[in-house]
Design a protein around this motif. Structure first.
Motif, PDB file in Angstrom:
ATOM      1  N   HIS A 195      37.944  30.516  43.158  1.00 33.39           N
ATOM      2  CA  HIS A 195      37.042  31.661  43.073  1.00 33.39           C
ATOM      3  C   HIS A 195      36.298  31.848  44.395  1.00 33.39           C
ATOM      4  O   HIS A 195      36.032  30.890  45.121  1.00 33.39           O
ATOM      5  CB  HIS A 195      36.028  31.487  41.935  1.00 33.39           C
ATOM      6  N   ALA A 196      35.971  33.100  44.669  1.00 33.82           N
ATOM      7  CA  ALA A 196      35.138  33.455  45.825  1.00 33.82           C
ATOM      8  C   ALA A 196      34.274  34.647  45.425  1.00 33.82           C
ATOM      9  O   ALA A 196      34.811  35.656  44.948  1.00 33.82           O
ATOM     10  CB  ALA A 196      35.996  33.795  47.036  1.00 33.82           C
ATOM     11  N   ASP A 197      32.967  34.477  45.579  1.00 37.86           N
ATOM     12  CA  ASP A 197      32.022  35.536  45.199  1.00 37.86           C
ATOM     13  C   ASP A 197      32.176  35.948  43.746  1.00 37.86           C
ATOM     14  O   ASP A 197      32.041  37.131  43.391  1.00 37.86           O
ATOM     15  CB  ASP A 197      32.201  36.763  46.103  1.00 37.86           C
ATOM     16  N   GLY A 198      32.498  34.980  42.905  1.00 36.84           N
ATOM     17  CA  GLY A 198      32.608  35.249  41.479  1.00 36.84           C
ATOM     18  C   GLY A 198      33.939  35.818  41.035  1.00 36.84           C
ATOM     19  O   GLY A 198      34.174  35.992  39.832  1.00 36.84           O
ATOM     20  N   ASP A 199      34.833  36.114  41.974  1.00 41.33           N
ATOM     21  CA  ASP A 199      36.146  36.670  41.634  1.00 41.33           C
ATOM     22  C   ASP A 199      37.222  35.598  41.831  1.00 41.33           C
ATOM     23  O   ASP A 199      37.165  34.813  42.782  1.00 41.33           O
ATOM     24  CB  ASP A 199      36.471  37.880  42.513  1.00 41.33           C
ATOM     25  N   SER A 200      38.205  35.592  40.918  1.00 42.47           N
ATOM     26  CA  SER A 200      39.302  34.631  41.050  1.00 42.47           C
ATOM     27  C   SER A 200      40.234  35.059  42.175  1.00 42.47           C
ATOM     28  O   SER A 200      40.421  36.255  42.425  1.00 42.47           O
ATOM     29  CB  SER A 200      40.090  34.524  39.739  1.00 42.47           C
ATOM     30  N   ILE A 201      40.793  34.075  42.857  1.00 45.07           N
ATOM     31  CA  ILE A 201      41.711  34.337  43.964  1.00 45.07           C
ATOM     32  C   ILE A 201      43.124  34.003  43.492  1.00 45.07           C
ATOM     33  O   ILE A 201      43.422  32.841  43.199  1.00 45.07           O
ATOM     34  CB  ILE A 201      41.362  33.481  45.190  1.00 45.07           C
ATOM     35  N   PRO A 202      44.007  34.986  43.404  1.00 47.48           N
ATOM     36  CA  PRO A 202      45.392  34.692  43.002  1.00 47.48           C
ATOM     37  C   PRO A 202      46.027  33.667  43.935  1.00 47.48           C
ATOM     38  O   PRO A 202      45.758  33.650  45.144  1.00 47.48           O
ATOM     39  CB  PRO A 202      46.095  36.051  43.105  1.00 47.48           C
ATOM     40  N   VAL A 203      46.868  32.830  43.381  1.00 45.39           N
ATOM     41  CA  VAL A 203      47.531  31.806  44.177  1.00 45.39           C
ATOM     42  C   VAL A 203      48.637  32.421  45.036  1.00 45.39           C
ATOM     43  O   VAL A 203      48.781  32.093  46.209  1.00 45.39           O
ATOM     44  CB  VAL A 203      48.109  30.704  43.273  1.00 45.39           C
ATOM     45  N   LEU A 204      49.408  33.321  44.459  1.00 37.62           N
ATOM     46  CA  LEU A 204      50.516  33.948  45.174  1.00 37.62           C
ATOM     47  C   LEU A 204      50.073  35.275  45.777  1.00 37.62           C
ATOM     48  O   LEU A 204      49.136  35.917  45.301  1.00 37.62           O
ATOM     49  CB  LEU A 204      51.695  34.171  44.222  1.00 37.62           C
ATOM     50  N   ASP A 205      50.782  35.665  46.814  1.00 38.95           N
ATOM     51  CA  ASP A 205      50.491  36.936  47.489  1.00 38.95           C
ATOM     52  C   ASP A 205      50.639  38.078  46.482  1.00 38.95           C
ATOM     53  O   ASP A 205      51.706  38.240  45.871  1.00 38.95           O
ATOM     54  CB  ASP A 205      51.470  37.131  48.655  1.00 38.95           C
ATOM     55  N   PRO A 206      49.596  38.885  46.261  1.00 35.64           N
ATOM     56  CA  PRO A 206      49.694  39.998  45.301  1.00 35.64           C
ATOM     57  C   PRO A 206      50.845  40.945  45.599  1.00 35.64           C
ATOM     58  O   PRO A 206      51.344  41.630  44.690  1.00 35.64           O
ATOM     59  CB  PRO A 206      48.341  40.701  45.453  1.00 35.64           C
ATOM     60  N   ALA A 207      51.298  41.006  46.863  1.00 42.85           N
ATOM     61  CA  ALA A 207      52.419  41.875  47.208  1.00 42.85           C
ATOM     62  C   ALA A 207      53.705  41.475  46.489  1.00 42.85           C
ATOM     63  O   ALA A 207      54.623  42.290  46.337  1.00 42.85           O
ATOM     64  CB  ALA A 207      52.645  41.862  48.716  1.00 42.85           C
ATOM     65  N   LEU A 208      53.771  40.206  46.028  1.00 41.10           N
ATOM     66  CA  LEU A 208      54.974  39.746  45.330  1.00 41.10           C
ATOM     67  C   LEU A 208      55.158  40.429  43.981  1.00 41.10           C
ATOM     68  O   LEU A 208      56.250  40.387  43.411  1.00 41.10           O
ATOM     69  CB  LEU A 208      54.912  38.225  45.133  1.00 41.10           C
ATOM     70  N   TRP A 209      54.089  41.053  43.469  1.00 41.70           N
ATOM     71  CA  TRP A 209      54.209  41.792  42.215  1.00 41.70           C
ATOM     72  C   TRP A 209      55.101  43.017  42.378  1.00 41.70           C
ATOM     73  O   TRP A 209      55.583  43.573  41.397  1.00 41.70           O
ATOM     74  CB  TRP A 209      52.839  42.217  41.709  1.00 41.70           C
ATOM     75  N   SER A 210      55.344  43.435  43.608  1.00 40.88           N
ATOM     76  CA  SER A 210      56.178  44.614  43.821  1.00 40.88           C
ATOM     77  C   SER A 210      57.661  44.327  43.586  1.00 40.88           C
ATOM     78  O   SER A 210      58.446  45.247  43.365  1.00 40.88           O
ATOM     79  CB  SER A 210      55.979  45.155  45.246  1.00 40.88           C
ATOM     80  N   TRP A 211      58.061  43.026  43.679  1.00 43.35           N
ATOM     81  CA  TRP A 211      59.474  42.734  43.444  1.00 43.35           C
ATOM     82  C   TRP A 211      59.730  41.306  42.961  1.00 43.35           C
ATOM     83  O   TRP A 211      60.425  41.103  41.962  1.00 43.35           O
ATOM     84  CB  TRP A 211      60.283  42.984  44.736  1.00 43.35           C
ATOM     85  N   TRP A 212      59.160  40.293  43.628  1.00 43.95           N
ATOM     86  CA  TRP A 212      59.572  38.923  43.333  1.00 43.95           C
ATOM     87  C   TRP A 212      59.167  38.483  41.934  1.00 43.95           C
ATOM     88  O   TRP A 212      60.002  37.968  41.165  1.00 43.95           O
ATOM     89  CB  TRP A 212      58.986  37.961  44.375  1.00 43.95           C
ATOM     90  N   ILE A 213      57.908  38.641  41.576  1.00 45.11           N
ATOM     91  CA  ILE A 213      57.444  38.170  40.268  1.00 45.11           C
ATOM     92  C   ILE A 213      58.162  38.883  39.124  1.00 45.11           C
ATOM     93  O   ILE A 213      58.616  38.219  38.174  1.00 45.11           O
ATOM     94  CB  ILE A 213      55.908  38.304  40.155  1.00 45.11           C
ATOM     95  N   PRO A 214      58.316  40.223  39.144  1.00 44.09           N
ATOM     96  CA  PRO A 214      59.081  40.862  38.056  1.00 44.09           C
ATOM     97  C   PRO A 214      60.514  40.346  37.953  1.00 44.09           C
ATOM     98  O   PRO A 214      61.024  40.135  36.842  1.00 44.09           O
ATOM     99  CB  PRO A 214      59.052  42.348  38.439  1.00 44.09           C
TER     100      PRO A 214
END
Length: 310
Positions: A195-214
């Motif tokens: 967490h940073a400033d009360g917000d959770s920090i994703p472990v993986l690059d959010p850009a991976l949601w565009s192709w890799w994670i799906p």
């Protein structure tokens, strides 16, 4: 196909034997039973009587192979196995449920509580297996129950022949692991422990949601379907080939993502104060792990097919 008492008896006698000797013992045992039945009229009553006279199929298998169970002898092996299976089906789920209830009542995060419950269940299973085995081993070694009728065997205790596919335990373990992996991929986006400033920090690059994670989620779903299919149909060369294709597909989409260096979330790297060398080391070890797992998955699939078809 109708399953006879002879089929169930031969299955019970040979199911613990290695593939190399299983077929030989099965053929000899079946021939012995059939010859004895032929001399008595081959009726259902005669079949039951012959099998009762032969006794516990595990002891018959020991006679054929000349190799007794080393840790627990044949006299106590089946009581040990039945009690162990019963306790493993009861204790770990209860321990995991207790952990979940305790975590939720304490206000712990749901994701961490569920993940922790898996560790609790695994630990409980280890403890059950260890202590039950120790007790039976001591009883066997000391001869404490010598002369006692530990378990009178009858044909009513014969198990049904196993299905052609892999066991329920292997199937459930695989499906649970794959489902947890998929859940962690989704959870790390919003439930990350960092967490940073009360917000959770994703472990993986959010850009991976565009192709890799799906894509990986689709592959995990295919893997779950494949696991169920193997459970029902069994391991064949075709199943091993499909398993290899799925493993290679996962490696094909994962290794490029790791090699590009944009796999971890930059915000997480900054939060952990990792330098470029540390990030590169983590990615290199991850690449090595993916390669090893892929190779093992492929080899293991073909080994299982060979054993199943032996």
């Amino acid at each position: 196909m109708t399953t006879t008492l002879t089929d169930r008896y031969v299955h019970a006698a040979t199911r613990w034997l290695p593939g190399g000797s299983r077929s030989e013992v099965e053929a000899e045992l079946r021939e012995r039973i059939e010859d004895t039945l032929a001399a008595r009229g081959s009726s259902a009553d005669a079949e039951r009587q012959v099998l009762e006279e032969m006794g516990d199929p595990l002891l018959v298998a020991v006679d054929y192979t000349g190799r007794e169970p080393r840790l627990i002898g044949p006299r106590l092996f089946m009581p040990w196995l039945r009690l162990l299976v019963l306790l493993l089906a009861i204790v770990p789920p209860i321990a995991a449920a207790g952990h979940v209830i305790g975590g939720l009542t304490s206000g712990d995060a749901i994701a961490s509580t569920l993940i922790g419950s898996l560790g609790v269940a695994f630990g409980a299973a280890i403890q059950v297996a260890f202590w039950v085995t120790v007790v039976f081993a001591v009883l066997d070694w000391t001869g404490a129950l010598e002369g006692e009728d530990v378990e009178s065997w009858t044909v009513d205790k014969l198990p049904s022949p196993s299905k052609p596919g892999q066991s329920y335990a292997d199937t459930i373990a695989s499906v649970v692991f794959l489902a947890v992996t998929a859940g962690l991929l989704i959870w790390q986006q919003t439930g990350s422990p960092f967490h940073a400033d009360g917000d959770s920090i994703p472990v993986l690059d959010p850009a991976l949601w565009s192709w890799w994670i799906p894509v990986v989620l689709v592959l995990l779903a295919l893997e779950i379907g494949f696991t169920v299919w193997v459970h029902l149909k069994g391991w064949t060369w075709a199943a091993a080939a499909i398993n290899a294709v799925i493993a290679l597909a996962f490696a094909a989409v994962t290794l490029p993502a790791l090699s590009d260096g944009d796999f971890l979330n930059p915000a997480l790297v900054e939060h952990l104060e990792w330098n470029a060398s540390t990030v590169d080391t983590v990615l290199q070890w991850t690449i090595a792990g993916v390669v090893l797992v892929t190779v093992w998955e492929i080899v293991d699939g073909f080994l299982k097919a060979r054993r199943a078809l032996a």
